[in-house]
Design an enzyme around this catalytic site. Sequence first.
Site, PDB file in Angstrom:
ATOM      1  N   PHE A  11       0.831  -1.214   0.000  1.00 55.44           N
ATOM      2  CA  PHE A  11       0.000   0.000   0.000  1.00 55.44           C
ATOM      3  C   PHE A  11       0.868   1.268   0.000  1.00 55.44           C
ATOM      4  O   PHE A  11       0.776   2.090  -0.920  1.00 55.44           O
ATOM      5  CB  PHE A  11      -0.951  -0.081   1.210  1.00 55.44           C
ATOM      6  CG  PHE A  11      -1.420   1.219   1.742  1.00 55.44           C
ATOM      7  CD1 PHE A  11      -2.121   2.112   0.927  1.00 55.44           C
ATOM      8  CD2 PHE A  11      -1.191   1.566   3.068  1.00 55.44           C
ATOM      9  CE1 PHE A  11      -2.562   3.329   1.432  1.00 55.44           C
ATOM     10  CE2 PHE A  11      -1.634   2.770   3.579  1.00 55.44           C
ATOM     11  CZ  PHE A  11      -2.312   3.652   2.760  1.00 55.44           C
ATOM     12  N   ASP A  31       9.440  -7.168  -4.136  1.00 48.28           N
ATOM     13  CA  ASP A  31       8.283  -7.483  -3.280  1.00 48.28           C
ATOM     14  C   ASP A  31       7.950  -8.962  -3.461  1.00 48.28           C
ATOM     15  O   ASP A  31       7.895  -9.455  -4.589  1.00 48.28           O
ATOM     16  CB  ASP A  31       7.088  -6.617  -3.707  1.00 48.28           C
ATOM     17  CG  ASP A  31       6.006  -6.560  -2.644  1.00 48.28           C
ATOM     18  OD1 ASP A  31       5.643  -5.445  -2.251  1.00 48.28           O
ATOM     19  OD2 ASP A  31       5.520  -7.623  -2.212  1.00 48.28           O
ATOM     20  N   GLY A  36       1.730  -7.453  -0.178  1.00 52.70           N
ATOM     21  CA  GLY A  36       1.574  -6.536  -1.311  1.00 52.70           C
ATOM     22  C   GLY A  36       0.749  -7.223  -2.396  1.00 52.70           C
ATOM     23  O   GLY A  36       0.417  -8.407  -2.269  1.00 52.70           O
ATOM     24  N   TYR A 149       5.587  -7.646  17.296  1.00 49.50           N
ATOM     25  CA  TYR A 149       5.711  -6.712  16.173  1.00 49.50           C
ATOM     26  C   TYR A 149       6.495  -5.475  16.611  1.00 49.50           C
ATOM     27  O   TYR A 149       7.483  -5.081  15.974  1.00 49.50           O
ATOM     28  CB  TYR A 149       4.321  -6.329  15.669  1.00 49.50           C
ATOM     29  CG  TYR A 149       4.318  -5.344  14.528  1.00 49.50           C
ATOM     30  CD1 TYR A 149       5.112  -5.548  13.410  1.00 49.50           C
ATOM     31  CD2 TYR A 149       3.514  -4.209  14.565  1.00 49.50           C
ATOM     32  CE1 TYR A 149       5.109  -4.643  12.354  1.00 49.50           C
ATOM     33  CE2 TYR A 149       3.493  -3.309  13.512  1.00 49.50           C
ATOM     34  CZ  TYR A 149       4.293  -3.523  12.418  1.00 49.50           C
ATOM     35  OH  TYR A 149       4.280  -2.623  11.383  1.00 49.50           O
TER      36      TYR A 149
END
Length: 339
Positions: A11, A31, A36, A149
Amino acid sequence: MRHLITGGAGFIGSHLTEALLRRGDEVFILDDLSTGSVENIRHLKTHERFHYFFDSITNKQLLAELVDEADIVFHLAAAVGVRLIVESPVRTLETNVYGTQLVLDAASKKKKLVVTASTSEVYGKSDKVPFHEDADLVLGATTMGRWSYAASKAVDEFLALSYWKEKKLPVIVVRLFNTVGPRQIGRYGMVLPNFVRQALEGSPITIFGTGQQSRCFCDVRDTIESILRLIAKESAIGEVINIGSDEEISIEGLARVVKHRTKSESPITYIPYDQAYEPGFEDMPRRVPALEKLQKLTGFRPATPLTEIVDRVVAHFQKEADVVLVPTTSGVSSATASH
Ligand code: UDP
């Protein structure tokens, strides 16, 4: 100039790609399409200054070649989204820590500027809003998957800053606060695309927890503008900089704004955190960036009003729905989204 964007089909990566192409630069993206999507860059594929590689940043050979080609490396490839992190903690840690190390290592050979994306998650449960870049990080127990995270991105930051200190690799660490806009998808838990989709479908708008938790939503265009201004500043090198909006709204307030802007009949419902995520899930009650550092370095601070952001996201969802529903000449519905 030539740039490498890891996570370029994501994004934020796809918006950064567009902005760099618009100013006449050449862009290479790497990527693995894990979060994605080809759809994000389909409209750029034929652009003569755009090159894409669908592969992992752990392909060291390819990474080294692409880093060699680039003047600046934007490292956006990461496992993102709270839901993904709760569900796939091993992948989160591996992608975020090992992947960043590989990128920094490749860049350090020729001292290429690396802009690495961190997150407001690193502030953890701190209640000292607004969050200043030099504030303490307050993370929860390691038994709570959600904090992996934040911890992995904090390690990324340590790594980047260590490469700067020890190896003189120029780095800029940007802490992104709830970046939103067209092309963000709700699959990994992000709240705005979820609410907009629910409102447009007429299904319940799902607030997790009480809805009193608050966030500041930053238009992706403002995020990109901030990043582009930072790379032009020598004084940003070796620094950690917040990028976000400081217009704060509760999640319940956001649900109301989305319902109002879409004129939706959807009911607003409340789902306990342990059902939405995992038992014992801890949310961040508030998250507001201090923006003085960004403003001082760049003369810019994100200010796109929330209603404008929501309207753009709604328009994007409606456009995608149109494309899916428009019959093709063969009478079969086209499932290809255009951008
Ligand atoms: N949230 C929600 N409903 C959803 C998705 C998220 O109420 O369908 C809440 C989530 O619990 C959090 C806030 O919205 O309090 C922002 O979530 P998001 O995952 O977008 O970003 P975060 O700020 O947690 O990184």
